[in-house]
Scaffold this active site. Structure first.
Site, PDB file in Angstrom:
ATOM      1  N   LYS A  27       2.874  -0.414 -18.797  1.00 23.17           N
ATOM      2  CA  LYS A  27       1.981  -0.511 -17.635  1.00 23.17           C
ATOM      3  C   LYS A  27       1.502   0.881 -17.233  1.00 23.17           C
ATOM      4  CE  LYS A  27       3.258  -1.136 -13.224  1.00 23.17           C
ATOM      5  NZ  LYS A  27       2.398  -0.224 -12.395  1.00 23.17           N
TER       6      LYS A  27
ATOM      7  N   ASP B 167      -3.165  -1.264 -14.877  1.00 19.37           N
ATOM      8  CA  ASP B 167      -2.909  -1.778 -13.531  1.00 19.37           C
ATOM      9  C   ASP B 167      -3.746  -1.011 -12.503  1.00 19.37           C
ATOM     10  OD1 ASP B 167      -1.748  -2.953 -11.281  1.00 19.37           O
ATOM     11  OD2 ASP B 167       0.037  -1.672 -11.349  1.00 19.37           O
TER      12      ASP B 167
ATOM     13  N   LYS C 262      -6.015  -2.832 -10.341  1.00 23.15           N
ATOM     14  CA  LYS C 262      -6.239  -3.741  -9.205  1.00 23.15           C
ATOM     15  C   LYS C 262      -7.674  -3.661  -8.691  1.00 23.15           C
ATOM     16  CE  LYS C 262      -1.408  -3.316  -7.649  1.00 23.15           C
ATOM     17  NZ  LYS C 262      -0.976  -2.199  -8.502  1.00 23.15           N
TER      18      LYS C 262
ATOM     19  N   ASP D  68     -13.737  -4.945  -5.301  1.00 21.01           N
ATOM     20  CA  ASP D  68     -15.026  -4.424  -4.863  1.00 21.01           C
ATOM     21  C   ASP D  68     -15.986  -5.604  -4.783  1.00 21.01           C
ATOM     22  OD1 ASP D  68     -17.343  -2.638  -4.506  1.00 21.01           O
ATOM     23  OD2 ASP D  68     -16.018  -1.075  -5.311  1.00 21.01           O
TER      24      ASP D  68
ATOM     25  N   THR E 102       4.272  -6.607  -3.928  1.00 23.12           N
ATOM     26  CA  THR E 102       5.715  -6.752  -3.697  1.00 23.12           C
ATOM     27  C   THR E 102       6.261  -5.754  -2.689  1.00 23.12           C
ATOM     28  OG1 THR E 102       6.109  -5.450  -5.707  1.00 23.12           O
ATOM     29  CG2 THR E 102       6.234  -7.849  -5.904  1.00 23.12           C
TER      30      THR E 102
ATOM     31  N   ARG F  30      11.528   2.264 -12.431  1.00 20.54           N
ATOM     32  CA  ARG F  30      12.580   3.228 -12.069  1.00 20.54           C
ATOM     33  C   ARG F  30      13.937   2.959 -12.715  1.00 20.54           C
ATOM     34  NH1 ARG F  30      10.420   3.470  -5.948  1.00 20.54           N
ATOM     35  NH2 ARG F  30       9.408   1.592  -6.760  1.00 20.54           N
TER      36      ARG F  30
END
Length: 228
Positions: free
Chosen positions: A30, A59, A61, A64, A119, A209
């Site tokens: 990603k 990624d 997003k 518009d 999230t 992470r």
């Protein structure tokens, strides 16, 4: 279920070092706003150069007006490097339909997913913006996404099963906020582990992470793959 690894480190060099460690695994990568703004299309090419079989989730997003979203989606699709990209479901059905219509004839077009509820939201902060509970609104947005011909959604593992029940078992759910073995949630609010993701029919888990902050990322990836 497939593993998608977030490349969120402070430099391309650090991200590429992690990818080189896990180059023999069947995983998705990603690339988010930070990495793409800093490192651009060349970074995607560098990832494919390490292992051409890597699948890339861009990624960004997109959110518009419909034509601008479709313009961006077309450019991404023409790269020939991206396997999934995403838009915001909140842009509405017209925007999502415009995106899908624009890219439908591009050979080997990427899969398109729509973000329902980030999230990082808990229910209270989400409701302050959308005036509905997450569970209700996420499913509504997913139904809009499904009706627009989009391939799936980005959601938390908590909404995945209900979304599939209200759309289709083949409708993709990609879920960030996964802490595979109960690691610290950090800035995420709606986190889940691997067993919960399995129970809720998640198609892609996104892990960042817990992998790149470990002293041996390769071992963590191996352990995750063994458990999914």
């Amino acid at each position: 279920m497939k593993l998608c690894i977030s490349l969120d480190l402070p430099s391309a060099k650090e991200n590429l070092a992690i990818v080189k460690e896990i180059k023999d695994f069947d995983v998705w990568l990603k690339v988010g706003l930070r990495s793409y703004i800093r490192d651009g299309k060349e970074f995607l090419e560098d990832l494919k150069a390490i292992n051409p079989k890597f699948k890339i989730f861009l990624d960004l997003k997109l959110y518009d007006i419909p034509n601008t979203m479709a313009d961006a989606a077309e450019e991404i699709s023409k790269f020939g490097l991206v396997d999934i990209f995403n838009v915001h479901a909140s842009a509405g059905e017209n925007a999502m339909q415009t995106v899908m219509e624009r890219i439908k004839d591009i050979p080997n077009r990427p899969l398109v997913l729509a973000v329902t509820a980030l999230t990082s939201f808990d229910n209270e902060s989400f409701k302050a913006i959308y005036n509905e509970d997450i569970s209700t609104k996420a499913t509504k947005l997913a139904k809009d996404t499904y009706n627009s011909g989009v391939d799936g959604v980005v959601c938390s593992a908590f909404e995945s099963l209900d979304i599939k029940k209200n759309t289709s078992d083949s409708f993709i759910t990609l879920c960030p906020g996964i802490r595979p073995f109960g690691e610290d949630a950090g800035d995420q609010k709606r986190v889940a582990d691997i067993p919960f993701a399995k129970e809720n029919s998640v198609d892609f888990i996104v892990v960042g992470r817990p992998i790149y902050k470990d002293t041996n990322p390769k071992d963590v990836v191996k352990k995750i793959l063994e458990n999914i």
